[in-house]
Design a protein around this motif. Sequence first.
Motif, short mmCIF file in Angstrom:
data_model
loop_
_atom_site.label_atom_id
_atom_site.label_comp_id
_atom_site.label_asym_id
_atom_site.label_seq_id
_atom_site.Cartn_x
_atom_site.Cartn_y
_atom_site.Cartn_z
N GLN A 94 0.37 -2.46 4.47
CA GLN A 94 -0.90 -2.89 3.90
C GLN A 94 -1.39 -1.91 2.84
OE1 GLN A 94 -3.32 -3.14 7.41
NE2 GLN A 94 -2.61 -5.18 7.98
N VAL A 95 -1.27 -0.63 3.11
CA VAL A 95 -1.73 0.39 2.16
C VAL A 95 -0.87 0.38 0.91
CG1 VAL A 95 -2.02 2.86 1.79
CG2 VAL A 95 -2.76 1.84 3.94
N VAL A 96 0.45 0.26 1.06
CA VAL A 96 1.34 0.21 -0.10
C VAL A 96 1.01 -0.98 -0.98
CG1 VAL A 96 3.73 -0.17 -0.82
CG2 VAL A 96 3.22 1.50 0.97
N ASP A 97 0.79 -2.14 -0.35
CA ASP A 97 0.44 -3.34 -1.13
C ASP A 97 -0.88 -3.15 -1.85
OD1 ASP A 97 0.53 -6.34 -1.74
OD2 ASP A 97 -1.34 -6.17 -0.61
N TRP A 98 -1.87 -2.57 -1.16
CA TRP A 98 -3.18 -2.33 -1.77
C TRP A 98 -3.06 -1.38 -2.95
CZ3 TRP A 98 -6.04 2.44 -1.23
CH2 TRP A 98 -7.33 2.38 -1.78
N ARG A 99 -2.25 -0.34 -2.83
CA ARG A 99 -2.09 0.61 -3.93
C ARG A 99 -1.40 -0.03 -5.13
NH1 ARG A 99 -0.83 6.75 -1.75
NH2 ARG A 99 -2.78 7.01 -0.58
N HIS A 100 -0.46 -0.92 -4.89
CA HIS A 100 0.18 -1.62 -6.01
C HIS A 100 -0.85 -2.48 -6.74
CE1 HIS A 100 4.03 -0.11 -5.13
NE2 HIS A 100 4.39 -0.97 -4.20
#
Length: 274
Positions: A87-93
Motif C-alpha cells: 500500500q505504501v509503495v503504491d501511494w508513493r508512486h
Amino acid sequence: MSEEGLRRIRVIGIGSGDPEHVTLAAVRALRTCEVFFLLDKGARASELTRLRRDLVAEHAGPGHRVVEAADPRRDRSPASPARYQAQVVDWRHRRADLYERLILDELEPGRTGAFLVWGDPALYDSTIDTLEEVTARGAVPFTYDVIPGVSSVSVLAARHRTTLTRLGRPVRIAPGRQVAGAGLAEGEDVAVMLDVGAALTAHRTEGWWMYWGAYVGTPEELLVSGPLDEVADQVLELRAAARERHGWIMDACLLRADGPGPRPAGAGLRGPAG
C-alpha cells in the motif's frame, strides 16, 4: 541544459508546529521561492494546510504563488506487513506522479519551487524519496536541496526535559508497526514516530518508561510521561479523543528501558501548552 536554466526545488523543514521553531535558514529559503506546493489532505486535516499557508504568507517574498493539490489517498486500515508495504509503495508512486505533474506544469524552467515538510525532512519523511523517483524518471529535469528542520522527537525530548540518547547507549527510530511486530529489545531505547497506537496496543512492558507527546509545539500540545505499563491505556484514550476532536493526530513517543534515566520529568499529564 545548464543548472541555471533548470527548475529548482527546495524541501524546507518547518518544524512540528511552533512558528518559532522555523529556523533562520528556512526563512531565508522561503524568501527565495516563487511557487509553493501545498498538499491538501482533506477537510479533517485542513488545519495543516492553513498553518502552511500562514507560514508562506509571513515569510515568502512578493509575487509568490501557492499551488494546492489533493494528496493521493491510501488505505490506512490495519493490514498484514506485506500488504501494508504494498500500500505504501503504491501511494508513493502516485505521489511521484503528482509531484512530477506539479513541477512540470506549475514551475517554469529557471524558477524555484518549494515543498514544506513538517519536522525535519532529512529524518523521517518520504519527500526526498519521492523527488528521487521523479528524478529517475527523467521526464522533468530539476535540482533540489533540503533545509533541515526541528524534528518532533527533538521537541518531544525537550518538552520532557530529557535526551534522546543516554551515555554509551544508542536510540532506535522506528514506526509503531515495527515495534508492535518485533517487540522491544532488552536495554534499548526506541523513538516511535509513526503508528504510535500500534506500539502501545501491543506492549505493556514492565520496567519501561514512556515519554509521549501529541501536537508538540502547538497550543494543543499534550504530554504524558510515566511507567509504560501504567500510562499506555491513558495515552491510547487521549489519542482517540484528540483524533476525534481535531480530525488528525501527530504524535511520537520515546520508550526507554530501565526507567526514566537521571533527569525524569515526572509522571503525569501536561497540556495543552501554555
